[in-house]
Design a protein around this motif. Sequence first.
Motif, PDB file in Angstrom:
ATOM      1  N   SER A 238       0.821  -1.203   0.000  1.00 17.33           N
ATOM      2  CA  SER A 238       0.000   0.000   0.000  1.00 17.33           C
ATOM      3  C   SER A 238       0.863   1.264   0.000  1.00 17.33           C
ATOM      4  N   LEU A 239       1.862   1.297   0.864  1.00 16.02           N
ATOM      5  CA  LEU A 239       2.743   2.460   0.941  1.00 16.02           C
ATOM      6  C   LEU A 239       3.568   2.630  -0.337  1.00 16.02           C
ATOM      7  N   SER A 240       3.989   1.541  -0.945  1.00 18.56           N
ATOM      8  CA  SER A 240       4.796   1.596  -2.166  1.00 18.56           C
ATOM      9  C   SER A 240       4.003   2.106  -3.365  1.00 18.56           C
ATOM     10  N   GLY A 241       2.688   1.953  -3.309  1.00 18.74           N
ATOM     11  CA  GLY A 241       1.850   2.368  -4.426  1.00 18.74           C
ATOM     12  C   GLY A 241       1.425   3.823  -4.381  1.00 18.74           C
ATOM     13  N   ARG A 242       1.887   4.551  -3.376  1.00 20.92           N
ATOM     14  CA  ARG A 242       1.500   5.959  -3.277  1.00 20.92           C
ATOM     15  C   ARG A 242       2.198   6.780  -4.366  1.00 20.92           C
ATOM     16  N   PRO A 243       1.621   7.929  -4.738  1.00 18.64           N
ATOM     17  CA  PRO A 243       2.146   8.718  -5.868  1.00 18.64           C
ATOM     18  C   PRO A 243       3.343   9.595  -5.502  1.00 18.64           C
ATOM     19  N   TYR A 244       4.499   8.967  -5.345  1.00 17.62           N
ATOM     20  CA  TYR A 244       5.705   9.726  -5.038  1.00 17.62           C
ATOM     21  C   TYR A 244       6.176  10.493  -6.268  1.00 17.62           C
ATOM     22  N   ARG A 245       6.785  11.655  -6.017  1.00 21.31           N
ATOM     23  CA  ARG A 245       7.379  12.416  -7.124  1.00 21.31           C
ATOM     24  C   ARG A 245       8.507  11.573  -7.717  1.00 21.31           C
ATOM     25  N   THR A 246       8.637  11.617  -9.013  1.00 23.43           N
ATOM     26  CA  THR A 246       9.668  10.831  -9.692  1.00 23.43           C
ATOM     27  C   THR A 246      10.435  11.733 -10.641  1.00 23.43           C
ATOM     28  N   VAL A 247      11.741  11.701 -10.526  1.00 25.37           N
ATOM     29  CA  VAL A 247      12.615  12.465 -11.406  1.00 25.37           C
ATOM     30  C   VAL A 247      13.465  11.461 -12.178  1.00 25.37           C
ATOM     31  N   VAL A 248      13.495  11.598 -13.491  1.00 26.52           N
ATOM     32  CA  VAL A 248      14.367  10.776 -14.332  1.00 26.52           C
ATOM     33  C   VAL A 248      15.233  11.739 -15.126  1.00 26.52           C
ATOM     34  N   ARG A 249      16.538  11.536 -15.055  1.00 26.21           N
ATOM     35  CA  ARG A 249      17.425  12.416 -15.800  1.00 26.21           C
ATOM     36  C   ARG A 249      18.469  11.599 -16.557  1.00 26.21           C
ATOM     37  N   TYR A 250      18.936  12.170 -17.614  1.00 23.71           N
ATOM     38  CA  TYR A 250      19.948  11.538 -18.453  1.00 23.71           C
ATOM     39  C   TYR A 250      21.317  12.033 -18.013  1.00 23.71           C
ATOM     40  N   GLU A 251      22.220  11.098 -17.804  1.00 19.50           N
ATOM     41  CA  GLU A 251      23.608  11.433 -17.507  1.00 19.50           C
ATOM     42  C   GLU A 251      24.484  10.450 -18.264  1.00 19.50           C
TER      43      GLU A 251
ATOM     44  N   ASP B 256      23.057   6.716 -19.640  1.00 19.41           N
ATOM     45  CA  ASP B 256      22.769   6.255 -18.283  1.00 19.41           C
ATOM     46  C   ASP B 256      21.653   7.140 -17.753  1.00 19.41           C
ATOM     47  N   TYR B 257      20.583   6.528 -17.314  1.00 12.93           N
ATOM     48  CA  TYR B 257      19.439   7.272 -16.792  1.00 12.93           C
ATOM     49  C   TYR B 257      19.343   7.046 -15.296  1.00 12.93           C
ATOM     50  N   ILE B 258      19.120   8.130 -14.563  1.00 15.82           N
ATOM     51  CA  ILE B 258      19.030   8.093 -13.117  1.00 15.82           C
ATOM     52  C   ILE B 258      17.594   8.459 -12.736  1.00 15.82           C
ATOM     53  N   ALA B 259      16.961   7.626 -11.922  1.00 17.17           N
ATOM     54  CA  ALA B 259      15.600   7.884 -11.447  1.00 17.17           C
ATOM     55  C   ALA B 259      15.630   7.983  -9.928  1.00 17.17           C
ATOM     56  N   SER B 260      14.818   8.890  -9.397  1.00 17.10           N
ATOM     57  CA  SER B 260      14.787   9.052  -7.941  1.00 17.10           C
ATOM     58  C   SER B 260      13.421   9.543  -7.480  1.00 17.10           C
ATOM     59  N   HIS B 261      13.182   9.356  -6.193  1.00 14.68           N
ATOM     60  CA  HIS B 261      12.021   9.908  -5.510  1.00 14.68           C
ATOM     61  C   HIS B 261      12.579  10.915  -4.507  1.00 14.68           C
ATOM     62  N   PRO B 262      12.431  12.226  -4.757  1.00 16.12           N
ATOM     63  CA  PRO B 262      13.023  13.228  -3.869  1.00 16.12           C
ATOM     64  C   PRO B 262      12.586  13.118  -2.411  1.00 16.12           C
ATOM     65  N   GLU B 263      11.390  12.611  -2.153  1.00 12.99           N
ATOM     66  CA  GLU B 263      10.912  12.500  -0.775  1.00 12.99           C
ATOM     67  C   GLU B 263      11.826  11.624   0.092  1.00 12.99           C
TER      68      GLU B 263
ATOM     69  N   ILE C 250      17.307   5.893  -5.095  1.00  8.57           N
ATOM     70  CA  ILE C 250      17.848   6.286  -6.400  1.00  8.57           C
ATOM     71  C   ILE C 250      18.194   5.018  -7.159  1.00  8.57           C
ATOM     72  N   ALA C 251      17.907   5.015  -8.460  1.00  3.42           N
ATOM     73  CA  ALA C 251      18.219   3.851  -9.294  1.00  3.42           C
ATOM     74  C   ALA C 251      18.717   4.328 -10.650  1.00  3.42           C
TER      75      ALA C 251
ATOM     76  N   ASP D 216      14.087   1.310 -17.874  1.00  3.49           N
ATOM     77  CA  ASP D 216      14.898   0.473 -16.973  1.00  3.49           C
ATOM     78  C   ASP D 216      15.110   1.170 -15.633  1.00  3.49           C
ATOM     79  N   ALA D 217      15.425   2.462 -15.690  1.00  4.40           N
ATOM     80  CA  ALA D 217      15.656   3.210 -14.454  1.00  4.40           C
ATOM     81  C   ALA D 217      14.396   3.237 -13.595  1.00  4.40           C
ATOM     82  N   LEU D 218      13.224   3.415 -14.221  1.00  2.00           N
ATOM     83  CA  LEU D 218      11.967   3.428 -13.468  1.00  2.00           C
ATOM     84  C   LEU D 218      11.643   2.060 -12.878  1.00  2.00           C
ATOM     85  N   ALA D 219      11.876   1.006 -13.642  1.00  2.00           N
ATOM     86  CA  ALA D 219      11.631  -0.346 -13.131  1.00  2.00           C
ATOM     87  C   ALA D 219      12.535  -0.622 -11.922  1.00  2.00           C
TER      88      ALA D 219
END
Length: 105
Positions: free
Chosen positions: A7-20, A28-35, A41-42, A49-52
């Motif tokens: 339940s907690l994992s399914g909440r709508p966290y902010r998601t940032v994906v950036r290219y580096e 290489d793509y970096i994804a994170s939840h700023p909260e 970070i993945a 792939d980064a989101l998965a």
Amino acid sequence: MSERVKSLSGRPYRTVVRYEPAGDGSPDYIASHPEFGDACIAQGDSPEDALANLNEIREMVIAHLVEHGLAVPNPEPWPGAVVSLGDLAPSVTYTLMKVPAVRML
């Protein structure tokens, strides 16, 4: 995984994906939840792939927090829509603010 963690994992966290670009020039793509700060970070070879990978990391981090009785961050709302310009401006994320229209007289 417990129902609470699901339940907690399914909440709508902010998601940032950036290219580096990686050191060898490959994407290489970096994804994170700023909260979660640096705890959630993945990376991946593509944004998908980064989101998965981020989804897996988020579940593991939340499971750890719940298991140890620690607070799980609440999702925070974005001030506007977020757009990454990818190849046009690598590793730059822009936030588009919702601003009321101005009428010129």
